[in-house]
Design a protein around this motif. Structure first.
Motif, PDB file in Angstrom:
ATOM      1  N   PRO A 110     -66.761 -53.935  -5.772  1.00 56.17           N
ATOM      2  CA  PRO A 110     -65.508 -53.946  -6.682  1.00 56.17           C
ATOM      3  C   PRO A 110     -64.660 -55.138  -6.463  1.00 56.17           C
ATOM      4  O   PRO A 110     -64.086 -55.796  -7.286  1.00 56.17           O
ATOM      5  CB  PRO A 110     -64.655 -52.657  -6.203  1.00 56.17           C
ATOM      6  CG  PRO A 110     -65.745 -51.655  -5.773  1.00 56.17           C
ATOM      7  CD  PRO A 110     -66.797 -52.620  -5.150  1.00 56.17           C
ATOM      8  N   TRP A 111     -64.369 -55.617  -5.106  1.00 53.29           N
ATOM      9  CA  TRP A 111     -63.515 -56.828  -4.969  1.00 53.29           C
ATOM     10  C   TRP A 111     -64.275 -57.860  -5.529  1.00 53.29           C
ATOM     11  O   TRP A 111     -63.431 -58.873  -5.854  1.00 53.29           O
ATOM     12  CB  TRP A 111     -63.050 -56.875  -3.463  1.00 53.29           C
ATOM     13  CG  TRP A 111     -64.173 -57.179  -2.472  1.00 53.29           C
ATOM     14  CD1 TRP A 111     -65.097 -56.336  -1.841  1.00 53.29           C
ATOM     15  CD2 TRP A 111     -64.461 -58.593  -2.106  1.00 53.29           C
ATOM     16  NE1 TRP A 111     -65.923 -57.103  -1.205  1.00 53.29           N
ATOM     17  CE2 TRP A 111     -65.588 -58.688  -1.124  1.00 53.29           C
ATOM     18  CE3 TRP A 111     -63.851 -59.732  -2.288  1.00 53.29           C
ATOM     19  CZ2 TRP A 111     -66.101 -59.544  -0.635  1.00 53.29           C
ATOM     20  CZ3 TRP A 111     -64.467 -60.973  -1.585  1.00 53.29           C
ATOM     21  CH2 TRP A 111     -65.501 -60.784  -0.721  1.00 53.29           C
ATOM     22  N   ILE A 112     -65.367 -57.972  -5.340  1.00 58.48           N
ATOM     23  CA  ILE A 112     -66.207 -59.330  -5.866  1.00 58.48           C
ATOM     24  C   ILE A 112     -65.944 -59.386  -7.335  1.00 58.48           C
ATOM     25  O   ILE A 112     -65.568 -60.279  -8.031  1.00 58.48           O
ATOM     26  CB  ILE A 112     -67.718 -59.418  -5.429  1.00 58.48           C
ATOM     27  CG1 ILE A 112     -67.559 -59.506  -3.929  1.00 58.48           C
ATOM     28  CG2 ILE A 112     -68.230 -60.820  -6.037  1.00 58.48           C
ATOM     29  CD1 ILE A 112     -69.045 -59.691  -3.326  1.00 58.48           C
ATOM     30  N   MET A 113     -66.461 -58.287  -7.914  1.00 60.31           N
ATOM     31  CA  MET A 113     -66.084 -58.121  -9.528  1.00 60.31           C
ATOM     32  C   MET A 113     -64.691 -58.458  -9.577  1.00 60.31           C
ATOM     33  O   MET A 113     -64.504 -59.190 -10.656  1.00 60.31           O
ATOM     34  CB  MET A 113     -66.583 -56.708  -9.813  1.00 60.31           C
ATOM     35  CG  MET A 113     -67.942 -56.588  -9.717  1.00 60.31           C
ATOM     36  SD  MET A 113     -68.540 -54.914 -10.063  1.00 60.31           S
ATOM     37  CE  MET A 113     -68.240 -54.907 -11.950  1.00 60.31           C
TER      38      MET A 113
ATOM     39  N   GLY B  16     -63.626 -61.480 -12.064  1.00 60.09           N
ATOM     40  CA  GLY B  16     -62.697 -61.378 -13.579  1.00 60.09           C
ATOM     41  C   GLY B  16     -61.248 -62.026 -13.524  1.00 60.09           C
ATOM     42  O   GLY B  16     -61.084 -62.419 -14.469  1.00 60.09           O
ATOM     43  N   PHE B  17     -60.694 -62.085 -12.308  1.00 60.41           N
ATOM     44  CA  PHE B  17     -59.471 -62.716 -12.097  1.00 60.41           C
ATOM     45  C   PHE B  17     -59.547 -64.256 -12.418  1.00 60.41           C
ATOM     46  O   PHE B  17     -58.790 -64.786 -13.132  1.00 60.41           O
ATOM     47  CB  PHE B  17     -58.896 -62.286 -10.759  1.00 60.41           C
ATOM     48  CG  PHE B  17     -57.678 -63.377 -10.337  1.00 60.41           C
ATOM     49  CD1 PHE B  17     -56.336 -63.211 -11.144  1.00 60.41           C
ATOM     50  CD2 PHE B  17     -58.081 -64.231  -9.684  1.00 60.41           C
ATOM     51  CE1 PHE B  17     -55.431 -63.863 -10.881  1.00 60.41           C
ATOM     52  CE2 PHE B  17     -56.676 -65.192  -9.440  1.00 60.41           C
ATOM     53  CZ  PHE B  17     -55.668 -65.191  -9.961  1.00 60.41           C
ATOM     54  N   HIS B  18     -60.494 -64.902 -11.862  1.00 59.26           N
ATOM     55  CA  HIS B  18     -60.892 -66.393 -11.847  1.00 59.26           C
ATOM     56  C   HIS B  18     -61.088 -66.603 -13.306  1.00 59.26           C
ATOM     57  O   HIS B  18     -60.846 -67.679 -13.787  1.00 59.26           O
ATOM     58  CB  HIS B  18     -61.772 -66.762 -11.167  1.00 59.26           C
ATOM     59  CG  HIS B  18     -61.161 -67.050  -9.522  1.00 59.26           C
ATOM     60  ND1 HIS B  18     -61.243 -66.061  -8.556  1.00 59.26           N
ATOM     61  CD2 HIS B  18     -60.694 -67.996  -9.186  1.00 59.26           C
ATOM     62  CE1 HIS B  18     -60.918 -66.603  -7.768  1.00 59.26           C
ATOM     63  NE2 HIS B  18     -60.105 -67.867  -7.830  1.00 59.26           N
ATOM     64  N   LEU B  19     -62.048 -65.551 -14.104  1.00 53.23           N
ATOM     65  CA  LEU B  19     -62.482 -65.977 -15.380  1.00 53.23           C
ATOM     66  C   LEU B  19     -61.169 -65.839 -16.253  1.00 53.23           C
ATOM     67  O   LEU B  19     -60.921 -66.609 -17.202  1.00 53.23           O
ATOM     68  CB  LEU B  19     -63.566 -64.819 -15.822  1.00 53.23           C
ATOM     69  CG  LEU B  19     -64.948 -65.059 -15.479  1.00 53.23           C
ATOM     70  CD1 LEU B  19     -65.921 -64.209 -15.797  1.00 53.23           C
ATOM     71  CD2 LEU B  19     -65.467 -66.512 -15.897  1.00 53.23           C
ATOM     72  N   LEU B  20     -60.177 -64.586 -16.006  1.00 56.32           N
ATOM     73  CA  LEU B  20     -59.283 -64.560 -16.998  1.00 56.32           C
ATOM     74  C   LEU B  20     -58.081 -65.780 -16.751  1.00 56.32           C
ATOM     75  O   LEU B  20     -57.521 -66.323 -17.543  1.00 56.32           O
ATOM     76  CB  LEU B  20     -58.345 -63.166 -16.297  1.00 56.32           C
ATOM     77  CG  LEU B  20     -56.806 -62.874 -16.907  1.00 56.32           C
ATOM     78  CD1 LEU B  20     -57.218 -62.582 -18.650  1.00 56.32           C
ATOM     79  CD2 LEU B  20     -56.215 -61.827 -16.501  1.00 56.32           C
ATOM     80  N   LEU B  21     -57.990 -66.267 -15.462  1.00 58.60           N
ATOM     81  CA  LEU B  21     -57.300 -67.617 -15.074  1.00 58.60           C
ATOM     82  C   LEU B  21     -57.897 -68.522 -15.708  1.00 58.60           C
ATOM     83  O   LEU B  21     -57.017 -69.564 -16.556  1.00 58.60           O
ATOM     84  CB  LEU B  21     -57.266 -67.816 -13.687  1.00 58.60           C
ATOM     85  CG  LEU B  21     -56.147 -68.673 -13.262  1.00 58.60           C
ATOM     86  CD1 LEU B  21     -54.711 -68.105 -13.647  1.00 58.60           C
ATOM     87  CD2 LEU B  21     -56.119 -68.954 -11.661  1.00 58.60           C
ATOM     88  N   LEU B  22     -58.935 -68.746 -15.941  1.00 64.22           N
ATOM     89  CA  LEU B  22     -59.774 -69.897 -16.651  1.00 64.22           C
ATOM     90  C   LEU B  22     -59.357 -69.776 -18.019  1.00 64.22           C
ATOM     91  O   LEU B  22     -59.286 -70.677 -18.743  1.00 64.22           O
ATOM     92  CB  LEU B  22     -61.379 -69.798 -16.291  1.00 64.22           C
ATOM     93  CG  LEU B  22     -61.987 -71.172 -17.210  1.00 64.22           C
ATOM     94  CD1 LEU B  22     -61.647 -72.532 -16.848  1.00 64.22           C
ATOM     95  CD2 LEU B  22     -63.477 -70.772 -16.908  1.00 64.22           C
ATOM     96  N   ILE B  23     -59.450 -68.667 -18.831  1.00 64.80           N
ATOM     97  CA  ILE B  23     -59.291 -68.251 -20.270  1.00 64.80           C
ATOM     98  C   ILE B  23     -57.755 -68.809 -20.344  1.00 64.80           C
ATOM     99  O   ILE B  23     -57.386 -69.390 -21.351  1.00 64.80           O
ATOM    100  CB  ILE B  23     -59.832 -67.064 -20.492  1.00 64.80           C
ATOM    101  CG1 ILE B  23     -61.282 -66.970 -20.566  1.00 64.80           C
ATOM    102  CG2 ILE B  23     -59.275 -66.766 -21.921  1.00 64.80           C
ATOM    103  CD1 ILE B  23     -61.552 -65.662 -20.664  1.00 64.80           C
ATOM    104  N   VAL B  24     -57.029 -68.279 -19.515  1.00 64.73           N
ATOM    105  CA  VAL B  24     -55.323 -68.410 -19.996  1.00 64.73           C
ATOM    106  C   VAL B  24     -55.166 -69.849 -19.653  1.00 64.73           C
ATOM    107  O   VAL B  24     -54.537 -70.483 -20.639  1.00 64.73           O
ATOM    108  CB  VAL B  24     -54.621 -67.758 -18.955  1.00 64.73           C
ATOM    109  CG1 VAL B  24     -53.046 -68.304 -19.109  1.00 64.73           C
ATOM    110  CG2 VAL B  24     -54.565 -66.384 -19.283  1.00 64.73           C
ATOM    111  N   THR B  25     -55.782 -70.484 -18.876  1.00 66.25           N
ATOM    112  CA  THR B  25     -55.473 -72.163 -18.676  1.00 66.25           C
ATOM    113  C   THR B  25     -56.209 -72.799 -19.949  1.00 66.25           C
ATOM    114  O   THR B  25     -55.549 -73.838 -20.571  1.00 66.25           O
ATOM    115  CB  THR B  25     -56.345 -72.496 -17.406  1.00 66.25           C
ATOM    116  OG1 THR B  25     -55.746 -71.834 -16.499  1.00 66.25           O
ATOM    117  CG2 THR B  25     -55.884 -74.085 -17.181  1.00 66.25           C
ATOM    118  N   ILE B  26     -57.161 -72.555 -20.510  1.00 69.12           N
ATOM    119  CA  ILE B  26     -57.909 -73.350 -21.663  1.00 69.12           C
ATOM    120  C   ILE B  26     -57.184 -72.817 -22.733  1.00 69.12           C
ATOM    121  O   ILE B  26     -56.607 -73.835 -23.781  1.00 69.12           O
ATOM    122  CB  ILE B  26     -59.126 -72.908 -21.875  1.00 69.12           C
ATOM    123  CG1 ILE B  26     -60.077 -73.269 -20.729  1.00 69.12           C
ATOM    124  CG2 ILE B  26     -59.627 -73.347 -23.480  1.00 69.12           C
ATOM    125  CD1 ILE B  26     -61.691 -72.891 -20.670  1.00 69.12           C
TER     126      ILE B  26
END
Length: 86
Positions: A49-52, A56-66
């Motif tokens: 769970p913590w790796i997922m 997920g957090f990093h993907l969300l951060l990438l999407i928000v940044t873009i």
């Protein structure tokens, strides 16, 4: 003119041999690194769970940044927030 042609051909043959040797050395040197990477990749339990959550957090951060790429103040705040919590 014949001497120039033969010298040029000899030089091209020498360069081809050097490129071939360099290519084979690079391939033999990279192969263990690739094997180690795949071994490391397969050794991780990606269902934890913590790796997922981290992924997920990093993907969300990438999407928000873009999405917010044209909003400089928001990007600055996001950067400072990411620096504080990461």
């Amino acid at each position: 003119m014949e001497g120039l042609k033969s010298a040029l051909e000899a030089h091209m043959d020498q360069m081809a041999d050097l490129v071939q040797k360099l290519s084979s050395e690079l391939r033999s040197g990279i192969k263990p690194s690739i094997d180690n990477f795949f071994g490391f990749f397969h050794a991780i339990d990606w269902k934890e769970p913590w790796i997922m959550g981290l992924t997920g957090f990093h993907l969300l951060l990438l999407i928000v940044t873009i999405v917010s790429r044209k909003h400089i103040n928001f990007q600055m705040s996001l950067f400072l927030l990411a620096c504080k919590f990461l």
